[in-house]
Design an enzyme around this catalytic site. Sequence first.
Site, mmCIF file in Angstrom:
data_model
loop_
_atom_site.group_PDB
_atom_site.id
_atom_site.type_symbol
_atom_site.label_atom_id
_atom_site.label_comp_id
_atom_site.label_asym_id
_atom_site.label_seq_id
_atom_site.Cartn_x
_atom_site.Cartn_y
_atom_site.Cartn_z
ATOM 1 N N GLY A 194 -16.848 8.844 -0.298
ATOM 2 C CA GLY A 194 -18.257 8.709 0.078
ATOM 3 C C GLY A 194 -18.416 7.664 1.161
ATOM 4 N N SER A 195 -19.591 7.091 1.221
ATOM 5 C CA SER A 195 -19.901 6.170 2.327
ATOM 6 C C SER A 195 -19.334 4.769 2.067
ATOM 7 C CB SER A 195 -21.421 6.074 2.463
ATOM 8 O OG SER A 195 -21.959 5.605 1.244
ATOM 9 N N PRO A 196 -19.101 3.999 3.121
ATOM 10 C CA PRO A 196 -18.646 2.617 2.937
ATOM 11 C C PRO A 196 -19.638 1.792 2.105
ATOM 12 C CG PRO A 196 -18.372 3.297 5.226
ATOM 13 C CD PRO A 196 -19.120 4.408 4.544
ATOM 14 N N VAL A 198 -21.612 2.756 -0.444
ATOM 15 C CA VAL A 198 -21.428 3.013 -1.884
ATOM 16 C C VAL A 198 -20.004 2.626 -2.299
ATOM 17 C CG1 VAL A 198 -21.572 4.736 -3.726
ATOM 18 C CG2 VAL A 198 -23.213 4.816 -1.847
ATOM 19 N N GLY A 199 -19.062 2.731 -1.374
ATOM 20 C CA GLY A 199 -17.689 2.291 -1.663
ATOM 21 C C GLY A 199 -17.658 0.835 -2.136
ATOM 22 N N GLU A 216 -12.040 6.652 -0.267
ATOM 23 C CA GLU A 216 -12.001 7.517 0.917
ATOM 24 C C GLU A 216 -13.380 7.436 1.550
ATOM 25 O OE1 GLU A 216 -9.475 9.099 2.158
ATOM 26 O OE2 GLU A 216 -7.998 9.204 0.556
ATOM 27 N N CYS A 250 -16.502 13.947 7.467
ATOM 28 C CA CYS A 250 -16.142 12.529 7.617
ATOM 29 C C CYS A 250 -15.254 12.284 8.832
ATOM 30 C CB CYS A 250 -15.457 12.036 6.354
ATOM 31 S SG CYS A 250 -13.995 12.985 5.938
#
Length: 470
Positions: A194-196, A198-199, A216, A250
């Site tokens: 997912g997105s940085p 939420v990462g 990822e 992505c």
Amino acid sequence: MEELQSNPFYGVFNRQKANQFKKGNTTYKERLKKLDALKTALEVDYKQQIREALYADFKKPFLETDLTEIYPVLTEIKFAKSNLKSWMKDQKVDTPLALLGASSYIVFEPKGVCLIISPWNFPINLTFGPLVSAIAAGNTVMIKPSEMTPNASKVMAEIVSALYEEDEVALFEGEVEVSEDLLKLPFNHIFFTGSPQVGKIVMKAASKHLTSVTLELGGKSPTIIDDSANLEKAVEKIIFGKFTNAGQTCIAPDYVLLQANLKEKFTTLFKSKIKEFYTDQVELSDSYSRIVNKKHFERLTSYIDEAKQNGSAIVSGGTSNVSDHFIEPTLVFDAPENSKLMQDEIFGPILPVKTFTTLQEPVDYINSKEKPLALYIYSKSDKNIDFIMNHTRAGSGCINHNLLQFLNHNLPFGGSNNSGLGKSHGFFGFEAFSNRRSMMKQHTMGATDLLMPPYTNFKQKLIDLTLKWF
Ligand code: NAD
């Protein structure tokens, strides 16, 4: 403990935990049987349902679903089938002479109970791809797919419950709160795509239990074109990479850094190739997806509005239709550096282009930003390619094409720093879901047996010799 017990997913988690050794002790043949069942589900039993689900979610063309959702998971399974036996084998390593009498090896043991959180943009691919690696490595798995592609999540839930017992693989549909609750559990590994932004939330939650993570993530992936490149081929491939899935990929080229003298030719080729691929009425083309939902549609159209207001040149496309979240493939020159187009990950069918004169300019520009997930170069000059490669950093890349690096399971896939942590695919996916357990076995009396206390002068001499010679 009380907090854990009141977690709605604690029951399944505990059953999976109790089952972990049974699953972990399966042979490679038993694991392959599980993967074969998934293969048949994707290839035969649920293929049409998957295609229809993704069409319902964002009008994804059937062919694109076959190519970008089903095919990568099937090849992941095929690759695991050819290699799992050797991946699972203990790896013998040398033992130093000072430890004479012992042998050493590495065991790939399953991490245990794993969590997979997946995004919406390739929901089948990015949920079942990691699942293949997790099963191959002998884990039990809990899955949370994205709430943004509910039809895809529903069909995946059906597949999982048809193929697996809840104490080996369980999938939970639902909103972000489901993810938040799952993240409170003490998993042995979390595989997040997912997105940085939420990462970071995932990594923080994982830190509470010191759970290992594979992240990822995304970001802006640059594409450089120098004036030695075959421009027609470059434009064709960039259009394929950028507008497949309507740019919601992505590793899609986020923006182009173009040698300035190619500007006019690039624009002409872009317009003609768009027409060739999608006709001059892209909205009616069967080969073009829609934006996943209103929120993302509005985000992307606001980028186009901003470009119109700030004097950027929209040289192709720019139209949209809110009724089914259509956005035309759009080419923008001269977007200011502080605009959303140049700051945010675009994740949609808008391609900004920035020009350069010397190769140092794209290098400086790329290095002024976060490390990209992918970096692409179109060039016939090895010198230029080497220069770019040696002066930038990125998770992956492709020379004279894009996206394809994802499909080679011999290559590790993943980002670096802001674009990700850890790798997936093939052996690297198996490795992500395994712990390398270091093992040493003492066979006979060993040299170290001579060094037990009490420490005598003789033993001191032995140590002196060891320090000098071994
Ligand atoms: P996202 O980060 O918004 O959501 C991903 C998952 O996290 C979803 O399942 C969602 O339910 C969950 N989630 C969202 N907010 C959460 C929160 N506050 N707490 C816990 N869980 C939460 O990403 P997305 O919009 O689904 O996907 C787009 C992003 O993913 C882009 O940045 C893209 O580059 C990246 N991406 C990366 C890869 C890769 O392989 N590196 C692949 C696809 C997408």
